[in-house]
Scaffold this active site. Structure first.
Site, short mmCIF file in Angstrom:
data_model
loop_
_atom_site.label_atom_id
_atom_site.label_comp_id
_atom_site.label_asym_id
_atom_site.label_seq_id
_atom_site.Cartn_x
_atom_site.Cartn_y
_atom_site.Cartn_z
N GLY A 253 4.71 -1.78 -0.13
CA GLY A 253 4.91 -0.35 -0.47
C GLY A 253 5.34 0.07 -1.91
CD GLU A 295 4.50 -7.78 4.87
OE1 GLU A 295 4.25 -8.61 5.81
OE2 GLU A 295 4.71 -6.78 4.95
N PRO A 296 2.68 -6.73 -1.03
CG PRO A 296 2.18 -7.46 -3.01
CD PRO A 296 2.80 -7.77 -1.82
N GLY A 297 -0.04 -4.42 -0.66
CA GLY A 297 -1.18 -4.04 -0.62
C GLY A 297 -1.97 -3.17 -1.49
NE ARG A 335 -4.54 6.87 0.65
CZ ARG A 335 -3.75 7.41 -0.29
NH1 ARG A 335 -4.28 7.90 -1.35
NH2 ARG A 335 -2.55 7.56 -0.35
CE1 TYR A 339 -1.62 9.41 5.77
CE2 TYR A 339 -3.02 8.49 4.19
CZ TYR A 339 -2.39 8.02 5.33
OH TYR A 339 -2.78 7.25 5.98
CB CYS A 366 -20.79 19.37 9.37
SG CYS A 366 -22.26 18.93 8.77
CE1 TYR A 396 -3.65 0.60 3.51
CE2 TYR A 396 -2.67 1.16 1.55
CZ TYR A 396 -2.70 0.37 2.40
OH TYR A 396 -1.70 -0.21 2.67
C1 LIG Z 1 0.75 -1.07 5.03
C2 LIG Z 1 1.57 -2.43 5.00
C3 LIG Z 1 2.02 -2.99 3.90
C4 LIG Z 1 1.29 -2.75 2.67
O1 LIG Z 1 1.64 -1.45 1.98
P1 LIG Z 1 1.17 -0.90 0.57
O2 LIG Z 1 1.87 0.28 0.36
O3 LIG Z 1 -0.08 -1.03 0.79
O4 LIG Z 1 1.81 -2.08 -0.24
C5 LIG Z 1 2.64 -4.11 3.91
N1 LIG Z 1 3.23 -4.38 5.09
C6 LIG Z 1 3.31 -3.79 6.18
C7 LIG Z 1 3.61 -4.19 7.43
C8 LIG Z 1 2.36 -2.79 6.17
O5 LIG Z 1 2.30 -2.05 7.43
#
Ligand SMILES: *Cc1c(COP(=O)(O)O)cnc(C)c1O
Length: 437
Positions: A253, A295-297, A335, A339, A366, A396
């Site tokens: 997050g 858990e950074p994404g 996105r 959102y 369309c 994303y």
């Molecule tokens: C989506 C998600 C993440 C990554 O969130 P980011 O905002 O991309 O860092 C990590 N853990 C879980 C369980 C998620 O669902």
């Protein structure tokens, strides 16, 4: 004056006005690889990984891990980069497991998420050696236990717990509240129930707890709040059931900059603040320090990516609005439609031109909601054939792309040492119809 819209250090402007990304001309990339085109900066991804790994190792004295939430951007090569940089991964589907596996990822370092794993998913994950299951609910826990039992194995599990925290982010991406489709809430007693069950099941090894409170978080505060609740809960489990929770996964997050007004994330500072808090809390509760995971994404890949488009039409509806249409849209980036996400869009073909026309940048689908961004300033001379760039699209975007209107998905090229390499090919019309009988 510095252009405020050049959000990241890897963006520069050439003397002739062209936007340069990771040392390469964006118009040259558009010409060579066609548009729409996703472009990634490999060095930036690697640097971000290193930053996280160093930050958590330092802050938690080596007793911590970084897992890349691969739902943000998943394709074969990203998994090799992630592995080389020493991170684990989160996966959420057979598709992600398969992609990681065939990319050579060590699946012992994979954590399988999702709020509804089917029996087939569970079998598939076990077949492929996935190291940890992050279990959302009791039905799933029972299913994993049964399947593990029939295989004569014990499966490592983390339980997804809802700490009951609202991180003040968008409703759509806030997942830590009690009223959420994810996890078991502490407040309702369900969390304690599932812990009890996990401890009692023969083929389950309850390794840890997991929580994830949301997205676009810019400081350590939310993680501190979450860890406070989670550590209290870990202490309760220890005291009431004499069971030691070894791992605490604080989720992802961390935020990224989409527009110049967004915050700046200081990874090291945030992580070290959380670490200080966690260590003090652990001490005061008299529990054993758990292994901490983040858990950074988004924050690993978002700003390492841009999308290039070619302008098709410029429509001026006098007294109303101006529309700049591009050759992509909600199919490569849904996105805004989902959102109303903010993005910075730049006239990559010539950054020296004055941006004097207020417009909406729209896609070619369309669907009137097919908008990339409203209230964008572009040069009033912009015309068909000009290349524009949407920034911060590494996370994303490709991951959420679709084939709506039978549009083909763009290619992804990755830049390393100023050289571009195709890492995901552009979909062809043959790919599109491959499954049709
Ligand atoms: C989506 C998600 C993440 C990554 O969130 P980011 O905002 O991309 O860092 C990590 N853990 C879980 C369980 C998620 O669902």
């Amino acid at each position: 004056m510095e252009n405020q819209n050049l959000l990241y250090d890897n963006l520069k402007v050439c003397d002739n006005g062209e936007l340069i990304f990771a040392g390469v001309s964006t118009t040259a990339l558009a010409k060579e690889f066609k548009t729409p085109l996703y472009v990634l900066d490999e060095e930036l991804i690697r640097n971000r990984c290193k930053e996280y790994v160093n930050a958590v190792n330092q802050a938690f004295d080596g007793n911590a891990s970084v897992l890349y939430a691969s739902k943000a951007l998943s394709f074969k090569k990203i998994y090799s980069i992630i592995q080389e940089e020493g991170l684990g991964i989160d996966v959420v589907s057979q598709g992600e497991i398969y992609t990681a596996k065939i990319a050579g990822f060590n699946m012992q370092n994979a954590y399988f998420h999702s709020n509804n794993k089917t029996d087939e998913d569970i079998e598939f994950a076990l077949d492929n050696g996935v190291g940890f299951f992050v279990v959302d609910n009791e039905e799933e826990l029972v299913a994993i236990n049964e399947i593990s039992n029939s295989r004569g194995v014990t499966t490592n599990v983390l339980l997804r717990i809802t700490p009951g925290i609202d991180p003040h982010t968008y409703e759509e991406v806030a997942t830590g509240k009690v009223d959420s489709k994810f996890g078991s809430a502490i407040e309702t007693g369900q969390a304690e129930e599932i812990v009890k069950m996990a401890i009692s099941l023969q083929n389950i090894n309850l390794e840890g707890l997991h929580c994830h409170v949301g997205s676009q978080v810019f400081d350590g505060e939310v993680y501190k709040m979450a860890s406070e609740v989670m550590l209290n809960f870990i202490a309760l489990i220890k005291n009431k059931y004499n069971y030691t929770i070894k791992k605490l996964d604080l989720g992802g997050g961390f935020g990224v900059k989409y527009v110049s007004g967004d915050g700046d994330l200081d990874i090291q500072k945030s992580v070290s603040e959380v670490a200080t808090f966690v260590k003090n809390k652990v001490l005061s509760l008299g529990i054993k320090m758990p292994h901490i995971c983040f858990e950074p994404g988004r924050s690993i890949v978002a700003d390492a990516g841009i999308t290039l488009y070619t302008v098709g039409t410029v429509k001026r509806i006098t007294g109303y609005k101006n529309y700049v249409s591009v050759d992509g849209g909600m199919t490569d980036n849904p996105r805004y439609a989902l959102y109303k996400s903010k993005y910075t869009i730049l006239p990559a073909y010539n950054m020296n031109k004055e941006c004097d026309m207020l417009c909406s940048v729209v896609g070619r689908c369309c669907e009137s909601g097919d908008i990339l961004q409203e209230d964008v300033y572009m040069p009033s001379t912009i015309k068909r054939g000009d290349i524009i760039a949407c920034l911060t699209t590494g996370a994303y975007n490709y991951a959420m792309s679709s084939n709506y209107n039978r549009l083909t998905k763009p290619a992804i090229v990755m830049i390393k040492d100023k050289k571009a390499e195709v890492v995901v090919e552009r979909q062809s019309l043959e790919h599109l119809t491959m499954l049709d009988k």
